[in-house]
Design an enzyme around this catalytic site. Structure first.
Site, PDB file in Angstrom:
ATOM      1  N   GLU A  52       0.805  -1.151  -0.021  1.00 11.28           N
ATOM      2  CA  GLU A  52      -0.047  -0.016  -0.121  1.00 11.28           C
ATOM      3  C   GLU A  52       0.882   1.158   0.048  1.00 11.28           C
ATOM      4  O   GLU A  52       0.332   2.124  -0.641  1.00 11.28           O
ATOM      5  CB  GLU A  52      -0.746  -0.009   1.267  1.00 11.28           C
ATOM      6  N   SER A 171      20.868 -40.584 -12.198  1.00 13.14           N
ATOM      7  CA  SER A 171      19.484 -39.889 -12.478  1.00 13.14           C
ATOM      8  C   SER A 171      19.650 -38.847 -13.208  1.00 13.14           C
ATOM      9  O   SER A 171      18.652 -38.242 -13.213  1.00 13.14           O
ATOM     10  CB  SER A 171      19.018 -39.638 -10.746  1.00 13.14           C
ATOM     11  N   TRP A 173      19.476 -37.009 -16.843  1.00 13.41           N
ATOM     12  CA  TRP A 173      18.388 -35.978 -16.199  1.00 13.41           C
ATOM     13  C   TRP A 173      17.053 -36.816 -16.267  1.00 13.41           C
ATOM     14  O   TRP A 173      16.942 -37.568 -17.469  1.00 13.41           O
ATOM     15  CB  TRP A 173      18.346 -34.776 -16.791  1.00 13.41           C
ATOM     16  N   ARG A 187      12.757 -23.099  -5.967  1.00 19.97           N
ATOM     17  CA  ARG A 187      13.671 -22.974  -5.105  1.00 19.97           C
ATOM     18  C   ARG A 187      13.557 -21.448  -4.769  1.00 19.97           C
ATOM     19  O   ARG A 187      13.842 -21.180  -3.641  1.00 19.97           O
ATOM     20  CB  ARG A 187      15.084 -23.340  -5.602  1.00 19.97           C
ATOM     21  N   THR A 199      21.538 -37.800  -0.389  1.00 20.62           N
ATOM     22  CA  THR A 199      21.711 -37.042  -1.661  1.00 20.62           C
ATOM     23  C   THR A 199      23.052 -36.443  -1.777  1.00 20.62           C
ATOM     24  O   THR A 199      23.694 -36.397  -2.943  1.00 20.62           O
ATOM     25  CB  THR A 199      20.692 -36.077  -1.639  1.00 20.62           C
ATOM     26  N   LEU A 207      22.577 -27.266  -4.720  1.00 21.64           N
ATOM     27  CA  LEU A 207      21.278 -26.886  -4.128  1.00 21.64           C
ATOM     28  C   LEU A 207      21.039 -25.411  -4.040  1.00 21.64           C
ATOM     29  O   LEU A 207      20.613 -24.678  -3.221  1.00 21.64           O
ATOM     30  CB  LEU A 207      21.156 -27.331  -2.846  1.00 21.64           C
ATOM     31  N   LEU A 298      14.235 -40.197   3.196  1.00 17.66           N
ATOM     32  CA  LEU A 298      13.869 -38.898   3.891  1.00 17.66           C
ATOM     33  C   LEU A 298      12.246 -38.771   3.405  1.00 17.66           C
ATOM     34  O   LEU A 298      11.625 -38.201   4.405  1.00 17.66           O
ATOM     35  CB  LEU A 298      14.756 -37.871   3.216  1.00 17.66           C
TER      36      LEU A 298
END
Length: 368
Positions: A52, A171, A173, A187, A199, A207, A298
């Site tokens: 505002e 893995s 991609w 993220r 991981t 990350l 996890l």
């Protein structure tokens, strides 16, 4: 023009604050006179002016008098002194005639008081304009302000046969570029990203957020017995990017010297007590949201403990096969169908050549 059109514009403005306002809400505001927008603003960053006041600043910078105008705001205006003064005061001072609100503010410091103060000062207030859309925009804020724990989104990418890696562990991609770009937008949206030590050992990830101009999330590693390699990418960059290692056992001095923050949490069933961890992260670190990008163990522990609010499953049109290939959720699993984790409010999107299914988790507080 209709009320919905102006509120839609306010929503578009609010969304520009994604990733920068946490743990505050995303808020947008537009000032309207005679069916035309004369000022606009949004909450840009935590600690800075609210939407505002930015909208009024937009008008003031161009010498526009707001007397008698309307203002559309996605969230009930605040009425308390925090890092900035109350927005209700600014609305009253600028002699606004009518205020149109999307969401009511669940913050106990506001929670209806903002709208009441405006009405007491002779301003017409209409609530609930595009309420569902405004509520959805701030699902993280609403959860955090009421529960005091982070909103947890569990994200994984899998093949059509449910595999998150080949039997070799490879893995990259599974999904295509468009889906991976969408992950980086999430993220940015979440204040923190959390993985297990498995991981870190398997992928040695950074990350980080790859969105241009984006902000990196706080990185959290759940590592019960402190197996994280000191030379891993995450630890090596801990002085540049906030990094938290959560453990129950082990000597943490080397990690602290390298810039990591250490959180010690007791074990539960041989793993980090995730419920206790959420309390600590919300209370002591003011982390309002976590993107959980863990492995199968996890993920199962998080679901079993009841900390997950939303599940994002990216599904690629591929089949890996293999009885030993890892799956998105492992652990012991449910003993019978009636013990499963229930999902609801399903949304399905096509992103490039992949499919994203988002669902909310029915909160049954599985671990009591």
């Amino acid at each position: 023009m209709s009320h919905e059109i102006f509120m839609t514009k306010a929503l578009e403005l609010a969304a520009k604050g994604v990733g920068y306002v946490n743990p505050n809400p995303m808020v947008g505001a537009v000032i309207v006179r005679n069916g035309e927008i004369i000022g606009q603003g949004y909450h840009r960053k935590c600690g800075e002016l609210h939407a505002e006041r930015n909208a009024f600043a937009d008008c003031d910078s161009r010498g526009i008098d707001c007397t008698g105008a309307d203002i559309y705001v996605t969230l009930e205006p605040c009425c308390h002194y925090g890092k900035t003064p109350p927005c209700t005061e600014a609305i009253i001072e600028h002699k606004i005639s009518r205020v149109f609100i999307g969401s009511s503010d669940p913050n106990p410091l506001v929670a209806g008081k903002g709208a009441r103060i405006l009405r007491e000062n002779g301003i017409e207030v209409t609530e609930g304009i595009l309420k569902a859309e405004c509520d959805s925009l701030n699902e993280i804020f609403f959860h955090y302000i009421t529960e005091k724990t982070p909103f947890v989104t569990m994200k994984y990418a899998m093949t059509m046969d449910g595999k998150i890696a080949c039997y070799t562990g490879k893995s990259q991609w599974i999904t295509g570029e468009a889906a991976r770009e969408n992950v980086h937008r999430d993220r940015l949206k979440h204040m923190a990203i959390m993985v297990g030590v498995g991981t870190v050992l398997a992928d040695n990830p950074m990350l980080t957020c790859h969105i241009e101009g984006g902000k990196n999330p706080v990185r959290i590693i759940c590592d019960t017995n402190l197996r994280t390699p000191p030379d891993s990418n995450i630890v090596r960059t801990a002085k540049e990017i906030p990094t938290i290692i959560v453990c129950s056992n082990g000597d943490t001095s080397e990690f602290e010297a390298m810039g990591c923050q250490i959180v010690r949490v007791p074990e539960k069933d041989g793993h980090i007590d995730l419920k206790q961890l959420m309390i600590v992260l919300g209370r002591d670190y003011k982390i309002d949201s976590i993107l959980l990008e863990g492995g199968g163990q996890l993920n199962w522990s998080a679901l079993k403990s009841g900390i997950v609010n939303k599940v994002q499953a990216y599904i690629a049109p591929k089949i890996f096969g293999g009885k030993d290939a890892p799956t998105a959720v492992s652990g012991i699993g449910a003993a019978s169908p009636d013990e499963c984790v229930m999902l609801y409010d399903r949304q399905i999107k096509t992103i490039g050549g992949d499919i994203l299914i988002e669902s909310r988790v029915k909160n049954v507080h599985r671990d009591n």
